[in-house]
Structures are given as C-alpha cells and as structure tokens.
Design an enzyme around this catalytic site. Structure first.
Site, PDB file in Angstrom:
ATOM      1  N   ARG A 335      26.544 -35.909  -3.920  1.00 52.15           N
ATOM      2  CA  ARG A 335      26.422 -37.360  -3.767  1.00 52.15           C
ATOM      3  C   ARG A 335      27.301 -38.061  -4.802  1.00 52.15           C
ATOM      4  O   ARG A 335      27.112 -37.892  -5.998  1.00 52.15           O
ATOM      5  CB  ARG A 335      24.969 -37.828  -3.900  1.00 52.15           C
ATOM      6  CG  ARG A 335      24.834 -39.335  -3.706  1.00 52.15           C
ATOM      7  CD  ARG A 335      23.430 -39.795  -3.345  1.00 52.15           C
ATOM      8  NE  ARG A 335      22.469 -39.663  -4.415  1.00 52.15           N
ATOM      9  CZ  ARG A 335      21.258 -40.223  -4.424  1.00 52.15           C
ATOM     10  NH1 ARG A 335      20.875 -40.969  -3.387  1.00 52.15           N
ATOM     11  NH2 ARG A 335      20.423 -40.046  -5.426  1.00 52.15           N
ATOM     12  N   GLU A 426      20.346 -47.397   3.222  1.00 54.20           N
ATOM     13  CA  GLU A 426      19.449 -47.932   2.202  1.00 54.20           C
ATOM     14  C   GLU A 426      19.794 -49.372   1.824  1.00 54.20           C
ATOM     15  O   GLU A 426      19.214 -49.928   0.897  1.00 54.20           O
ATOM     16  CB  GLU A 426      19.503 -47.050   0.950  1.00 54.20           C
ATOM     17  CG  GLU A 426      20.891 -46.911   0.358  1.00 54.20           C
ATOM     18  CD  GLU A 426      20.978 -45.886  -0.756  1.00 54.20           C
ATOM     19  OE1 GLU A 426      19.946 -45.341  -1.152  1.00 54.20           O
ATOM     20  OE2 GLU A 426      22.112 -45.634  -1.217  1.00 54.20           O
ATOM     21  N   ASP A 454      15.282 -48.109  -2.455  1.00 57.55           N
ATOM     22  CA  ASP A 454      16.519 -48.879  -2.508  1.00 57.55           C
ATOM     23  C   ASP A 454      16.559 -49.920  -1.398  1.00 57.55           C
ATOM     24  O   ASP A 454      16.984 -51.061  -1.606  1.00 57.55           O
ATOM     25  CB  ASP A 454      17.736 -47.955  -2.389  1.00 57.55           C
ATOM     26  CG  ASP A 454      18.381 -47.682  -3.746  1.00 57.55           C
ATOM     27  OD1 ASP A 454      18.531 -48.630  -4.529  1.00 57.55           O
ATOM     28  OD2 ASP A 454      18.727 -46.520  -4.018  1.00 57.55           O
ATOM     29  N   ASP A 626      13.780 -42.801 -10.458  1.00 56.58           N
ATOM     30  CA  ASP A 626      15.231 -42.872 -10.599  1.00 56.58           C
ATOM     31  C   ASP A 626      15.641 -44.328 -10.470  1.00 56.58           C
ATOM     32  O   ASP A 626      14.801 -45.224 -10.517  1.00 56.58           O
ATOM     33  CB  ASP A 626      15.944 -41.965  -9.589  1.00 56.58           C
ATOM     34  CG  ASP A 626      15.713 -42.383  -8.142  1.00 56.58           C
ATOM     35  OD1 ASP A 626      15.110 -43.456  -7.914  1.00 56.58           O
ATOM     36  OD2 ASP A 626      16.133 -41.651  -7.238  1.00 56.58           O
TER      37      ASP A 626
END
Length: 718
Positions: A335, A426, A454, A626
């Site tokens: 990612r 997202e 998100d 996160d």
C-alpha cells in the site's frame, strides 16, 4: 542532496536505491534517475492540480450548506447541486474489467487479509507467514471458546475443549461417511494411499473423496500430514505420535493448520509514521527484504533470543503421486500513500517537496520486480505487482494513478498493466462514483474495499457545514453506511470483478475479542466480499472458518442474479442529528471517548514513531488504532465544536483530563513520555491541533499535523 537531472535526492536514499534496490535489476542507474525526474516533472504538477480541485469542490459544498442551513436539505436539490459541480459525474455504459495475469489469491481464493506496518520487520514477517495458522493455538490462546487461560501452565480441560471444537469443525469441513472425526484412531499411509480408521471400521471414507488432495511424509515414509481442500482453502492435519498433543490423540493428530491470511497488505500509509528520508528508507528496505525473501527479525521473547525468517513453499505429494507446491507465504500487496502528502526525501528543481505517492509508486514497483528473478518462493506466479492506492477522490484521481503506473512500467521496461491497482473505496467522491472509478483503471483493478473509519471521516468533513453529526456508534445504523457497503459489492460484481479481483471489507478492530469477531465477521463473506481485514495472524485463522462455512462464489452469483444494489439517495443522505437532543451525559461520554482515543494513538505516533498499535480505549478494551480511527474521532469533535454542541474550552478541559487517563494506561511503558502536567508535550499539542484545526485540514486528514509535530519531536530530541 544529490542532483539528478531536475530532482535532488537525499543522499542516503540515493545510495540505497543504487546499491540495493537497483542491484540485480537490468536497468541503468542514469536511465532510472533521469526517468524518475521526467515522471516528477510531468506528474507532480498534475497531482497538485487534482488537490486544488478537491479544495475547490469542498469550498463550493461548504458554501452550499451554509446557504441552505435554514431548512432541511432537500435530497433532490442536493443531488442536483452535486451533479452541477461535477462531484457526481455522469455514469457511462456497462463494462467489465479486463485485468489479466492475476494470482489465484486475488481471483479465486476467498479468505482473510492482513494489513501490517511495513516499518516493523517482525510484524511484517509474521503477517506474510500467516498464510498458515494453527487452529489449536488460535482457539486455546483467545476467548473464542471462553475466557483466556491464565498463567503459563497447560490447562488439559481447555485443551480437550479445543480439540473437540476443531474436530467438530472437521466434520463440517470434510465430513466422513457414517462417523465423526473424534472417532478416528488411525491415519496411515499405505501403498501410496491415505487410510483412515476407527474402532468401528478399519477403513473410513470421505463423503467427498476429492477433498483429500495429498499428504507429506518423511524420507523414511512416516506420514507427517494430510491435506484437505474446501472452497479453495487448504487444511493440513499434522500427524505426530511423539508430540505432546499428538501422543494423547487417538489418531496422533498434533495440530490442524488452516490456510489463513491468503493475502497481506504491507502498509506504507495509515499504519506507519514515515516523515523523512530515514523513515522511508526503512520502509523500502523491509519491502526489498520481503520481496527477495531474505528479511529477518531478531528479538527477545520471554528473555530468549528469537529469530524470525520467511516461510518457504511446501512440497507435498498429491493423490496421483506427483509433487505439488503449497505457497508458504501470503500474497503480498504493497500500500502506497495517497496523493496528498509530499516528502522531503526528494525535491524538485524549485526545491519543492515531491509527491510522496509518486515516490512510493516508482520505488515500490522497482523493488517488486526482484520477485521476477526468483525461481522459488515467488510472490506472484504471473509477474504481477499489486499496489493498493488509498484516498483517491473520484475517477480523475484514479485515472491519474493509472497513467502514472503506465509511465513507471515504461521506465522499468515492464509489460502494460503489470502493476495492478487496489482502489480503496474510503472517500465520498469515490463511493458515489465507484463505477467510473473502476472504469478509469479497468485493465489494472485487482481490489476494491470499504472502510468505515476513513469513509466516515470524509463524510463528516465534506458536509462539515451541514449540521451536527450523529455519534460514531450511531453512524453505523444510518442509511448511508448500509448503502455504501451494498453498493461496493454490487457495483464491483456488475463491473466484472467476480473471479478476477478482490472485493474486501474492513477491519475487526478488537484483537482481544475473538469470540465476538466469530459471531459478527461471518457477515463479510455473507455479503459477497471475498476478503476482509483482520488485525492479527490469530484472527486470520479464526476468520478463515467463516470462509469454510460460506461459499462466497455462490453468494456473489446470487447478488448478480438479483441485481440488487444500495440506493444512491441513501448514500448521500447525511447522518445528522437533525433535532435529536443529546443529554449532557451522552455528550460527555462521546467527547471523552473520542478525546481519549486521539490522545492514546497520537502519543505513540509523535513520541515513538508507532503508526499502528493496540491502544486501550476509555474502557481499557484494546483497539487497533491507525490514522483512520484518528481521522474520524478528530473530525467528529471538530464538527461538534463547529455547531456549538461543545466549546473549545470544554474540549481542552476534556483533553487534559483524558491525558491523565492515557498516562496511567501507559505507566508500564519505560519509553512513554507523560502528557498531563507537561506543557511541552508535543504529542498533546498534536492531539489538540487535530481537533481545533480539524475543520480546515484537507479532507480532514491527520497526516499534515502528525507529520509536522513528529518532525518537531525528532528535531528536538536528536
């Protein structure tokens, strides 16, 4: 900084690329850097223009909501406005993706997916090795079958419960004729055939004989394991009469290994804290070690030195007596960061920082090509590279990424569409225009997924001026989230992702609550998603049980035939309080919960450079935090400040109160720097900034503030 054509590269990064990343790759050093410079010259200005368009759209939406505040939003009028400003784009004709050379872990194997910070070598190795997980260990060491055992001594009663559950699962996974697995007392290899027996019968057959696909044996012919298959997932039953468990088992079964983390996302984004060249080099070095297969991690565990290395592929004998290979590692996706952030690691000719996402794309692709040189333990059997690209807003930004990838392929002399793309659904503009986003990269798409955190952060920020938003927990019951989840699957299937790409669902954020996960997360395969995120290798093994039970291919076929999808009107219905009066106690609890979560995450990010970890919440339940969790919490508080539910002064009091709570929760961490009663705490200042400046952050992202404060901390403490 080293000058190469029109860019200047940090010397350490330059040397890493030349001496390590380019080593063994058939590309000239000068050609690489000149090509790198040309890509930056062309694509970074385009990147900047796309970000400017985001900002322009946001300003138009803010103004519209301010002008329409005196009455409830008229949905048709709102939708017309979003179309008028091209936030909702015109939808083109039906199409199917043309992605080719996709590995089976993406196309046909349904199962769990791990996301792991690439800067932590130990965690990264554990994730990639989590292709195989012990069902016995997963059941014994978690609350899946009741409370977790205390102490270090073995609990025989719990052990029996684990074995009983596992064998009852085998009855569903690979049923036997007229007998239960618990009755089996013999598993032998005779004349190149596997023989199962019990007290009742000397030879027991499988209901479906094709489920037994092979075995492994020692050089002297001793049977080591048998290998079963269901829904394209393997199950390995280990046989060892000398093992502590196996010697007490009627059939000498010592463990049951399940194919667990089918794929793993090695994350350069939300779960890491990479703010400068040194941080980025660590990320790239680990990616190189994973790709080449030589990454190692040494650490102390129970005061003993432990060394972790990557698993090797597994050779077994098939039922037709031929050697076959089972992959020992999960398929790795990398990612990259999104389009927003820049990096001081490379500068333009004007001494501006280049787009970090552009740097990630070029360097992670370069490193991934080392896999093509290997003859064994390969990541991709088809010379494909899988890049997950987060935080893209709408089709234009996906098209930009597609074009960028094409230029990188030309630079590295790779066939067109070697780089596959994972589109993370997202951001609101992507959800609303998902079909056109997929179309924009239709020869590359190998992955789409949903992410509540998100996505909700962007929902709040985009409509910040519309009114007060619901509490976080209540958001999950609002019409938009149900439509969002349904549309992601149905549009993906409509665009031909079945059998070609992953349709994924989001993270289970509570790694200690496996019993609850077992109850709830079966909803993901039942929704038609062929992969879903899990927080640990253990969770991957337990979640794999759901894919044994649910045939996702059949679920997807049902969705395709029904033609059902989520409503666009529901998707754009804002989850506002709309006259719901919250009590002072409800407001206090929600604000304290968000404030504590932000502080608990940020203090590790700023002071220790930890981008993802299990952080105790206000009730001391460990949650995987996160930047996505930080984004939603900070945006929620910023929204309530904006609409007068709580004042900045009140928030500051709560932040100081919660700082003491977080300090107490981290009292045993010798590296922890307390925030309460510490006016110089950079971490506390960062948490405060995230809330008080949240309204003005681009798309509500946390990265600009976190990066700025982390760099401040590093400068102060170096």
């Amino acid at each position: 900084m080293i000058q190469k054509k029109n860019i200047k590269i940090n010397e350490k990064l330059y040397n890493f690329i030349n001496n390590e990343a380019l080593k063994g790759i058939e590309i000239d050093e000068e050609i690489f850097w000149n090509g790198f410079s040309d890509i930056v010259d062309t694509y970074y200005p385009k990147n900047v223009a796309l970000l400017a368009k985001r900002n322009n759209l946001q300003n138009q939406i803010n103004n519209w909501h301010k002008e329409n505040k005196s009455r409830d939003t008229d949905l048709d009028e709102y939708k017309s406005f979003l179309k008028e400003i091209n936030y909702i784009v015109d939808e083109g004709p039906d199409f199917k993706i043309t992605t080719s050379n996709v590995d089976e872990e993406i196309s046909t194997i349904c199962g769990p997916q791990l996301v792991v910070p690439i800067t932590n070598a130990r965690f990264a190795i554990n994730a990639v090795n989590a292709r195989w997980g012990s069902l016995y260990d997963a059941l014994y060491g978690t609350d899946a079958l009741g409370e977790v055992p205390q102490g270090n001594s073995y609990d025989p009663e719990r052990g029996n419960k684990v074995v009983g559950f596992a064998k009852s699962h085998l009855d569903k996974f690979a049923p036997l004729e007229n007998i239960k697995w618990s009755e089996i007392n013999k598993i032998e290899l005779q004349d190149n055939k596997i023989i199962l027996g019990s007290i009742k019968e000397n030879s027991v057959n499988f209901v479906n004989k094709n489920q037994l696909i092979g075995w492994r044996s020692s050089k002297d012919g001793q049977l080591l394991e048998i290998i079963l298959l269901k829904n394209n997932l393997h199950c390995r039953i280990l046989i060892n009469e000398n093992d502590a468990i196996g010697k007490n088992d009627p059939a000498n079964i010592s463990d049951i290994l399940l194919e667990s983390a089918i794929s793993s996302i090695l994350d350069c984004e939300d779960s890491v804290a990479t703010v400068d060249a040194d941080d980025k080099i660590l990320a790239y070095q680990n990616w190189l070690g994973l790709t080449k297969g030589d990454l190692e991690a040494e650490f102390l565990k129970n005061n003993k030195a432990v060394k972790r290395v990557l698993n090797k592929d597994i050779i077994y004998t098939s039922t037709n007596q031929k050697d076959q290979i089972l992959k020992g590692r999960s398929l790795m996706l990398i990612r990259n960061v999104g389009h927003l952030m820049t990096t001081p690691a490379i500068l333009t000719k004007n001494n501006d920082e280049i787009g970090e996402g552009i740097m990630d794309a070029i360097i992670t692709t370069l490193i991934a090509t080392h896999d093509f040189k290997k003859s064994e333990n390969r990541n991709s059997n088809y010379n494909s590279i899988y890049i997950v690209k987060p935080k893209m807003h709408g089709p234009e930004e996906v098209e930009f990424t597609d074009q960028l990838f094409s230029q990188i392929e030309k630079l590295l002399d790779l066939p067109n569409s070697t780089i596959k793309i994972g589109i993370m659904d997202e951001e609101r503009r992507t959800s609303i225009n998902l079909k056109e986003c997929i179309r924009a990269a239709q020869s590359r798409v190998a992955f789409i997924n949903t992410g509540f955190l998100d996505r909700t952060g962007d929902e709040i920020h985009t409509a910040m001026q519309a009114g007060s938003f619901l509490k976080k927990a209540d958001m999950k019951n609002a019409p938009w989230i149900s439509s969002y989840e349904k549309r992601n699957v149905s549009i993906g299937l409509e665009c031909g992702l079945k059998g070609k790409a992953q349709i994924g669902k989001g993270m289970w954020a509570m790694p200690d609550l496996m019993a609850e996960m077992m109850k709830q997360k079966i909803g993901h395969p039942k929704s038609g998603a062929n992969c879903a995120w899990v927080p640990s290798p253990t969770a991957a093994t337990l979640h794999a049980l759901h894919y044994h039970e649910v045939n996702v291919k059949e679920v997807q076929e049902g969705i395709i035939s029904s033609g059902s999808t989520g409503s666009l009107d529901d998707l754009i219905t804002l989850p506002l309080l709309k006259g719901i009066n919250l009590s002072e106690d409800e407001i206090t609890r929600e604000v304290e919960n968000n404030a504590q979560g932000i502080l608990g995450y940020v203090v590790r990010w700023i002071d220790q450079g930890i981008g993802c970890s299990k952080v105790p919440d206000i009730n001391n339940i460990g949650l995987m935090e996160d930047r996505a969790t930080c984004r939603i919490s900070s945006q929620a508080l910023a929204n309530w400040i904006e609409h007068g539910i709580i004042s900045k002064e009140q928030i500051l009091i709560v932040l100081k109160k919660m700082a003491k709570v977080v300090d107490d929760q981290n009292a045993d961490d010798k590296n922890y720097i307390p925030m309460s009663e510490n006016e110089d705490s950079i971490a506390f200042k960062a948490a405060r900034d995230l809330v008080f400046e949240g309204k003005n952050q681009p798309s509500g992202y946390t990265e600009p503030i976190l990066h700025r404060r982390r760099l401040e901390f590093k400068l102060k403490n170096n």
